[in-house]
Design a protein around this motif. Structure first.
Motif, short mmCIF file in Angstrom:
data_model
loop_
_atom_site.label_atom_id
_atom_site.label_comp_id
_atom_site.label_asym_id
_atom_site.label_seq_id
_atom_site.Cartn_x
_atom_site.Cartn_y
_atom_site.Cartn_z
N TRP A 1 0.82 -1.21 0.00
CA TRP A 1 0.00 0.00 0.00
C TRP A 1 0.86 1.26 0.00
N ASN B 1 0.75 4.19 -3.00
CA ASN B 1 0.57 5.63 -2.88
C ASN B 1 1.70 6.38 -3.59
N LYS B 2 2.94 5.82 -3.46
CA LYS B 2 4.06 6.50 -4.12
C LYS B 2 3.91 6.43 -5.64
N VAL C 1 1.09 6.27 -7.38
CA VAL C 1 0.03 7.20 -7.80
C VAL C 1 0.55 8.63 -7.76
N GLU C 2 1.32 8.95 -6.75
CA GLU C 2 1.87 10.30 -6.64
C GLU C 2 2.82 10.59 -7.81
N LEU D 1 -4.93 11.41 -2.57
CA LEU D 1 -4.10 10.69 -1.62
C LEU D 1 -4.30 11.26 -0.21
N PRO D 2 -4.10 10.46 0.81
CA PRO D 2 -3.85 9.00 0.78
C PRO D 2 -5.14 8.24 0.53
N MET D 3 -5.01 7.07 -0.02
CA MET D 3 -6.17 6.24 -0.31
C MET D 3 -6.56 5.42 0.93
N ILE E 1 -11.67 4.45 -2.15
CA ILE E 1 -10.77 5.47 -2.67
C ILE E 1 -11.57 6.74 -2.85
#
Length: 1046
Positions: free
Chosen positions: A395, A399-400, A402-403, A418-420, A427
């Motif tokens: 997880w 997040n990294k 998606v960023e 974010l964060p999810m 989401i």
């Protein structure tokens, strides 16, 4: 602002109090709070109230104030020593700020101190302190004060008398002032030295009076005392100025009452209301000072206003009562404002709840619509996230990733926030609404083929706030199912909003009720706004009302009042009304003195009869019967020969005029006294003004009809007698008795009149307004007296027989029998040597002497008792003869006056005769309402009264019932739409009426109700429900309230 008395105020007030209170008795003492006392003084025709605030003021007051529920220990001591004692002197102690009240020629003294913290001290004739408001410890220049110590007067200012004003005294005063100024070393040189020095040395002249005469003589107050001493002309000028001040002081106290002046300045924010001048003055002006003369320094100031008053007590009362009233009013307004704020806060809270639910509905609807508008992107985002999760990506790395993709401009990553919430399977997507998405597509269309503007797009987005919605998406559901969830949430919020609106109405009502109850409790704790003490009119001491035709009807509360009504107020043309029931009141109807021969209307007679019957025991037994009426000349106090009429009983001669059975229905209401200028607006039946010509003609026709009826009755009666005599079935004895009765002279007929209620209406009858118990008691007394006389006769005859028997026995000596002769010889032989002294000693030993002495003492006591009883009977007979003589003289004078049509009024009684034109039941627009007067009358007489409630026999005590009625009127005034602020609608309550109702004391109002227990038959406040002119708040209840028992 002036807050306490100066020595000049104390001098003037003491002078006026001496004129007003000497010879009055102290009726009672009350404490309003820990420092304010209220003393009530009274004698039969004069009542005064003195307000004492320890250390600040003491004056007569015309305002009613609420006392504490229970007296304090100090007030209880004052009541113990001073109650019912007469005031013999009121004076000032020297020129100090102390007033002395002397009671019972100095047996008790009450001292009021108006310096420092003040005190109220009660002492005896030797100045020993019996009670005091506060204990004073011993200090510098102050002797201790507590119970048991002596109260010293020698050290008071000018206690031995005010020294004369001479030049030598003035020089010494200036010299002292110079030394004090040198020792003080003030920075302000010469500006205040002279006035301050004179105030401390010539202390009988207050500084404000010195400034006044300085301005009158144009003497420079800035002159130094040393300069005056050096200049002889200045000294002479100052001496003349101070002599003028002494003359002003003597002039103020030369008359019984001094004229007072209040110095006031305009209020900064003024809201004047035209039509009520007195209230406007209190509202638009701020009182600053009060003086017993007009100070020159205040008169010359253009920013100040001077209000003159007659009497210094009225001046001080107006000054302090205005300030006190403003404080009380502000406290009441503050409580009402607090209650309104609480209610408004409750309303706003409910409105916020409803608004929040409505916003939730709109937000859920927008979220659902946004999902539907961006269904493809939502599906792409969900597929991308689910795909990475299926691959087992961590997880944190997710997040990294998606960023990183967001920085590279990936459109799918850009809508993910974010964060999810991967742990919850959710989401958050940033989605624009449908219109915004279309606009964004059009804007982005031009930039798809040009890479040069990629960098410029980011500033474009940064220019405005992000208007996209943050929408939580459930990864386990499809986009359409997510939209459906938001639609369900919208429907749920709509249902909650609807229920909240329904519940908010109930919650607001409950909150309003609770706040109203809290306000009601708070207002009870607060003292009411000051109201002027209403001076009762002369007829309010009786049972009274004004009939529907405008006639004054008076009834006696007891036998004494019956006697007063007969002797003072029953005049030619008036009517006497009574009922043959136990406890019925003697009622008189006052006719117009200008036209005493005019007949009283039947409706007024019926109402007077109803009052008489309601005051009897018929009210409790609920068994009504009719009353009767006679003219004033048929009522007298002349009793038949050998009879005596007790107090409150009268003889009624001639025919009684019967009235129909009365309805046991009374009414309690309020009538208003209006000013003389407002009388012209009211057209109604009036007691002291003649009505129109038509009414006069009707009355004359009615009078002629009555005369004809009387003549016909006189014609019929002899004919009926002849028929009775000629009747063959009638016994001859009865006819002879009738003939003998007819042949008897009038004097003998009058002597044979029986004083009883069971006699025939055509005979002379004695009617008693007092109870039948008085007659029974009188008969019992006469029987006891007769029995005592019979016993006395029997005793005297018995004693005569006892004394006569031995003499007869001595005269007729019968010979003794043989046994008796021998017995007598033996006794003579045995006691032949016994002398008289031995015989007495022997009798004493045997107890014969004590028995004789006891018998003699009893006989003497009995004789003395009989003599006292005989003397008492003789005194009673003389008193009755004297009373009969006085009654006969009064009746003779009254008969002559009635024949000549002359009024028998004393000067005081003539002043009491009051016109009833100023008393109205329903005020009109523009009327100046002065007072509200409670009234209890038959229900038929209250047809034109605005505020009224019907009363019938019941089980509720009248005090509780009247309190409930008055409280109901007060609560009705607080309802929305009930009060007409412009005083135009007669169907609604007016502000002035509400103010008078709030100031009405239920304790005084229920004294007007002549019965003991009642039932309230009509709910609501001012109004008669159906017909007539009624108040606004009663219309709300209407006819539904009629007949409901409370």
């Amino acid at each position: 602002m002036k807050q306490r008395f100066s020595s000049l105020d104390v001098k003037v007030i003491a002078h006026e109090l001496s004129e007003a209170l000497v010879s009055l008795r102290l009726a009672n003492v009350y404490d309003l709070n820990s420092k304010i006392l209220l003393l009530k003084f009274a004698k039969p025709d004069n009542r005064q109230q003195v307000l004492i605030e320890s250390g600040f003021r003491c004056h007569l007051t015309d305002f009613a104030r609420a006392a504490s529920p229970a007296p304090s220990a100090f007030v209880s001591r004052l009541r113990k020593f001073l109650k019912t004692r007469r005031v013999t002197a009121v004076s000032q102690i020297g020129t100090d700020r102390i007033i002395e009240f002397q009671f019972s020629d100095g047996s008790y003294r009450l001292y009021l101190e108006f310096f420092a913290s003040g005190n109220v001290i009660l002492t005896d004739a030797e100045l020993t302190i019996l009670a005091l408001l506060r204990n004073v410890p011993e200090g510098e220049g102050q002797e201790p004060q507590r119970v048991g110590l002596k109260y010293t007067l020698e050290n008071r200012q000018n206690y031995g008398g005010v020294p004369p004003l001479t030049k030598e005294r003035l020089r010494a005063a200036l010299q002292t002032a110079t030394e004090q100024a040198a020792a003080r070393k003030t920075k302000k040189k010469g500006s205040d030295e002279l006035r301050r020095g004179l105030a401390t040395t010539i202390n009988e002249l207050p500084p404000v009076l010195v400034d006044h005469v300085f301005r009158l003589d144009k003497f420079d107050p800035a002159v130094k005392p040393s300069a005056v001493l050096e200049n002889e002309e200045l000294l002479d000028s100052l001496f003349g100025t101070l002599q003028k001040a002494r003359s002003v002081l003597e002039e103020i106290t030369s008359s019984p009452s001094a004229k007072g002046y209040i110095v006031a300045k305009p209020r900064p924010t003024t809201r004047e209301e035209e039509g009520e001048e007195n209230k406007d003055k209190a509202k638009s002006l701020l009182y600053e000072d009060f003086q017993p003369f007009l100070p020159k320094q205040f008169e010359e100031d253009q920013n100040l206003q001077i209000l003159p008053f007659e009497g210094y007590n009225k001046t001080v009362d107006e000054f302090f009562s205005s300030l006190e009233g403003q404080k009380l009013e502000s406290r009441l307004q503050e409580r009402e404002a607090t209650a309104k704020r609480k209610l408004e806060a409750a309303r706003q809270d409910q409105a916020k709840r409803i608004e929040g639910l409505q916003e939730a509905q709109m937000l859920n609807l927008r979220k659902a619509a946004a999902i539907e508008a961006n269904i493809e992107r939502v599906q792409e985002a969900m597929d991308a996230v689910n795909g990475l999760l299926e691959q087992g990506m961590d997880w944190v790395n997710f997040n990294k990733l998606v960023e990183r993709e967001q920085k590279q401009g990936n459109p799918v990553a850009e809508i993910i926030k974010l964060p999810m919430k991967l742990g919850e399977g959710m989401i958050t997507l940033l989605l624009g609404e449908e219109e915004e998405e279309e606009a964004a597509d059009e804007e982005n269309f031009d930039y798809d083929t040009d890479e040069e503007f990629d960098d410029s797009g980011e500033p474009e987005k940064a220019k405005g706030p992000d208007k996209r919605l943050e929408i939580d998406i459930n990864l386990k559901l499809t986009p359409w199912n997510n939209a459906t969830e938001y639609y369900e949430q919208k429907r749920t919020a709509a249902g909650k909003a609807q229920k909240t609106v329904q519940q908010s109405v109930i919650a607001l009502k409950n909150a309003e009720q609770k706040i109203t109850e809290d306000l009601k409790k708070g207002l009870k704790q607060e003292k009411p706004i000051l109201q002027h003490i209403r001076k009762p009119m002369w007829f309010e001491k009786f049972i009274w009302f004004i009939s529907s035709d405008g006639y004054l009807v008076l009834g006696g509360r007891d036998a004494q009042q019956n006697e007063i009504l007969y002797k003072r107020y029953l005049r030619r043309g008036d009517v006497y009304v009574h009922a043959d029931m136990h406890g019925a009141a003697s009622v008189i109807v006052k006719n117009n003195p200008k036209t005493p021969d005019a007949p009283i209307p039947p409706s007024t007679l019926t109402q007077a009869g109803t009052l008489s019957v309601c005051c009897s025991n018929a009210w409790d037994s609920k068994a009504a019967m009719g009353a009767w009426w006679v003219n004033a000349d048929q009522v007298s106090k002349a009793a038949p020969a050998g009879e005596f009429l007790p107090v409150g009983s009268f003889m009624v001669r001639g025919k009684k005029n019967l009235l129909p059975p009365a309805l046991l229905t009374l009414g309690f209401g309020l009538i208003f006294r209006i000013s003389e200028e407002s009388n012209g607006r009211h057209v109604k039946h009036r007691l002291y003004e003649s009505t129109d010509n038509g009414t006069r003609e009707d009355r004359e026709e009615g009078k002629e009809v009555e005369n004809e009826d009387a003549e016909s009755d006189e014609d019929v009666n002899p004919h009926d007698d002849e028929q009775k005599k000629a009747n063959p079935l009638q016994s001859g004895g009865a006819g002879i008795d009738d003939e003998e009765d007819e042949e008897e002279p009038p004097a003998e007929q009058l002597a044979q009149v029986e004083i009883s209620d069971s006699a025939k209406p055509e005979e002379d009858v004695k009617e008693s307004a007092s109870d039948e118990e008085q007659e029974q008691e009188q008969e019992q007394e006469q029987e006891e007296e007769q029995e005592q006389e019979d016993e006395l006769k029997l005793e005297t005859s018995a004693e005569t027989s006892r004394t006569g028997t031995p003499s007869q026995q001595h005269q007729k000596k019968t010979p003794l029998k043989r046994g008796q002769r021998s017995k007598a010889k033996k006794i003579a032989t045995k006691y032949k040597d016994q002398d008289e002294e031995d015989r007495m000693l022997m009798e004493e030993l045997l107890g014969v002497t004590a028995a004789k002495q006891k018998a003699e003492a009893e006989a003497a006591a009995k004789a003395q008792k009989e003599a006292e009883a005989a003397a008492a009977r003789e005194r009673k007979r003389i008193a009755q003869e004297r009373t009969k003589k006085q009654i006969a003289e009064h009746e003779e004078i009254r008969r002559l006056m009635l024949e000549e049509g002359v009024e028998m009024l004393d000067e005081s009684e003539a002043m009491e005769v009051t016109s009833l034109d100023s008393l109205v039941g329903t005020p009109l627009q523009g009327d100046e309402i002065l007072e509200a007067i409670p009234i209890c009358a038959p229900w038929m007489a209250l047809g034109k009264v605005k505020y009224k409630v019907k009363l019938q026999p019941g089980q509720v005590k009248k005090g509780k019932a009247i309190k409930e009625i008055v409280e109901r009127w007060r609560l009705a005034a607080g309802k929305k739409g009930v009060v007409d602020d412009k005083s135009e609608d007669k169907e609604k309550m007016w502000p002035r009426e509400v103010e008078l109702i709030k100031g009405l004391k239920a304790e005084e109002a229920f004294n007007t109700v002549p019965v003991g227990k009642v039932t309230i038959m009509m709910a609501g406040g001012g109004g008669s429900g159906k017909g007539g002119s009624s108040g606004g708040q009663q219309k709300k209840g209407g006819n539904k309230a009629r007949g409901k028992k409370r």
